[in-house]
Design a protein around this motif. Structure first.
Motif, mmCIF file in Angstrom:
data_model
loop_
_atom_site.group_PDB
_atom_site.id
_atom_site.type_symbol
_atom_site.label_atom_id
_atom_site.label_comp_id
_atom_site.label_asym_id
_atom_site.label_seq_id
_atom_site.Cartn_x
_atom_site.Cartn_y
_atom_site.Cartn_z
ATOM 1 N N VAL A 225 11.704 15.374 -6.698
ATOM 2 C CA VAL A 225 11.994 13.949 -6.681
ATOM 3 C C VAL A 225 11.399 13.295 -7.913
ATOM 4 N N ALA A 226 10.201 13.723 -8.279
ATOM 5 C CA ALA A 226 9.498 13.083 -9.386
ATOM 6 C C ALA A 226 10.188 13.290 -10.727
ATOM 7 N N PHE A 227 10.868 14.402 -10.893
ATOM 8 C CA PHE A 227 11.345 14.718 -12.225
ATOM 9 C C PHE A 227 12.847 14.861 -12.365
ATOM 10 N N ARG A 228 13.610 14.590 -11.345
ATOM 11 C CA ARG A 228 15.058 14.621 -11.507
ATOM 12 C C ARG A 228 15.480 13.350 -12.247
ATOM 13 N N SER A 229 16.600 13.388 -12.859
ATOM 14 C CA SER A 229 17.096 12.213 -13.587
ATOM 15 C C SER A 229 17.528 11.155 -12.601
ATOM 16 N N PRO A 230 17.105 9.903 -12.803
ATOM 17 C CA PRO A 230 17.501 8.825 -11.886
ATOM 18 C C PRO A 230 18.967 8.514 -11.981
ATOM 19 N N ALA B 130 5.735 -2.789 -9.753
ATOM 20 C CA ALA B 130 4.889 -3.306 -10.836
ATOM 21 C C ALA B 130 3.647 -3.994 -10.278
ATOM 22 N N LYS B 131 3.800 -4.733 -9.185
ATOM 23 C CA LYS B 131 2.635 -5.377 -8.568
ATOM 24 C C LYS B 131 1.639 -4.330 -8.075
ATOM 25 N N ALA B 132 2.145 -3.268 -7.459
ATOM 26 C CA ALA B 132 1.263 -2.205 -6.973
ATOM 27 C C ALA B 132 0.576 -1.497 -8.144
ATOM 28 N N ALA C 75 11.008 3.988 -13.530
ATOM 29 C CA ALA C 75 11.293 5.336 -13.034
ATOM 30 C C ALA C 75 10.685 5.547 -11.657
ATOM 31 N N ILE C 76 9.479 5.048 -11.457
ATOM 32 C CA ILE C 76 8.844 5.167 -10.142
ATOM 33 C C ILE C 76 9.629 4.371 -9.112
ATOM 34 N N ALA C 77 10.051 3.169 -9.468
ATOM 35 C CA ALA C 77 10.808 2.327 -8.537
ATOM 36 C C ALA C 77 12.070 3.027 -8.057
ATOM 37 N N VAL C 78 12.766 3.686 -8.965
ATOM 38 C CA VAL C 78 13.981 4.423 -8.587
ATOM 39 C C VAL C 78 13.633 5.537 -7.615
ATOM 40 N N SER D 103 0.831 -1.209 0.000
ATOM 41 C CA SER D 103 0.000 0.000 0.000
ATOM 42 C C SER D 103 0.863 1.255 0.000
ATOM 43 N N ASP D 104 1.946 1.227 0.737
ATOM 44 C CA ASP D 104 2.868 2.356 0.775
ATOM 45 C C ASP D 104 3.398 2.649 -0.628
ATOM 46 N N LEU D 105 3.840 1.618 -1.342
ATOM 47 C CA LEU D 105 4.355 1.816 -2.699
ATOM 48 C C LEU D 105 3.263 2.314 -3.638
ATOM 49 N N ALA D 106 2.057 1.788 -3.498
ATOM 50 C CA ALA D 106 0.949 2.224 -4.344
ATOM 51 C C ALA D 106 0.651 3.710 -4.111
ATOM 52 N N LEU D 107 0.626 4.136 -2.861
ATOM 53 C CA LEU D 107 0.364 5.545 -2.552
ATOM 54 C C LEU D 107 1.475 6.444 -3.082
ATOM 55 N N ARG D 108 2.715 6.020 -2.909
ATOM 56 C CA ARG D 108 3.838 6.822 -3.413
ATOM 57 C C ARG D 108 3.781 6.942 -4.934
ATOM 58 N N ALA D 109 3.469 5.837 -5.602
ATOM 59 C CA ALA D 109 3.351 5.870 -7.064
ATOM 60 C C ALA D 109 2.250 6.832 -7.487
ATOM 61 N N MET D 110 1.124 6.765 -6.800
ATOM 62 C CA MET D 110 0.003 7.652 -7.130
ATOM 63 C C MET D 110 0.400 9.120 -6.930
ATOM 64 N N MET D 111 1.104 9.422 -5.849
ATOM 65 C CA MET D 111 1.516 10.812 -5.599
ATOM 66 C C MET D 111 2.490 11.297 -6.668
ATOM 67 N N LEU D 112 3.419 10.441 -7.088
ATOM 68 C CA LEU D 112 4.347 10.840 -8.143
ATOM 69 C C LEU D 112 3.614 11.082 -9.453
ATOM 70 N N LEU D 113 2.676 10.222 -9.782
ATOM 71 C CA LEU D 113 1.903 10.407 -11.005
ATOM 72 C C LEU D 113 1.043 11.666 -10.921
ATOM 73 N N ALA D 114 0.488 11.943 -9.755
ATOM 74 C CA ALA D 114 -0.316 13.159 -9.582
ATOM 75 C C ALA D 114 0.569 14.400 -9.713
ATOM 76 N N ALA D 115 1.782 14.345 -9.160
ATOM 77 C CA ALA D 115 2.703 15.486 -9.241
ATOM 78 C C ALA D 115 3.112 15.738 -10.691
#
Length: 146
Positions: free
Chosen positions: A141-146, A44-46, A31-34, A7-19
């Motif tokens: 965090v969302a848009f810096r180069s990994p 990927a599972k989330a 990119a989200i995983a990084v 759930s933590d990973l799913a929420l973080r992914a959603m926040m990055l996509l929203a940002a």
């Protein structure tokens, strides 16, 4: 109450996509995983679960990537966590070895009330709320180069 890593990973992914916004840069699972410091497999599972819930859209191809849907933007955080976690008890009082105090216990009711208060507070917030300005650090965090 503690959320699962899933759930933590799913929420973080959603926040990055929203940002990223509806017209922002395309994001991939990798990119989200990084950015959330997790394995691509776990992210990927989330993401697969979020796609199943209609919160994220995955588009293949050169112009593809992951996108937050309108449902994903407007879903309450409490509702999303209920969907991801299931409506489980805070502690397991019954089961293979039921608690011997079950018949006279008041803790179970108190924990159920506390759980609803927890979800009730989270119901007041949407994913868009969590990523709304000022979220400069999140956007960085969302848009810096990994």
């Amino acid at each position: 109450m503690q959320l699962t890593r899933f759930s933590d990973l799913a929420l973080r992914a959603m926040m990055l996509l929203a940002a990223a916004g509806p017209d922002g840069p395309r994001m991939t699972t990798g990119a989200i995983a990084v950015r959330v410091n997790a394995s691509e497999h776990h992210v990927a599972k989330a993401i697969t679960r979020l796609v199943g819930l209609g919160c994220v859209r995955a588009q293949r191809g050169r112009t593809g990537g992951l996108f937050l849907t309108d449902t994903g933007r407007s879903i309450s955080v409490g509702h999303l966590i209920r969907q991801l976690e299931g409506d489980r008890e805070v502690v397991e009082c019954v089961g293979d070895q039921p608690c011997p105090l079950l018949a006279a216990c008041r803790l179970r009711h108190a924990l159920a009330v506390a759980k609803e208060a927890f979800y009730g507070e989270l119901d007041r917030h949407t994913i868009d709320d969590l990523a709304a300005s000022p979220t400069i650090p999140l956007a960085m965090v969302a848009f810096r180069s990994p």
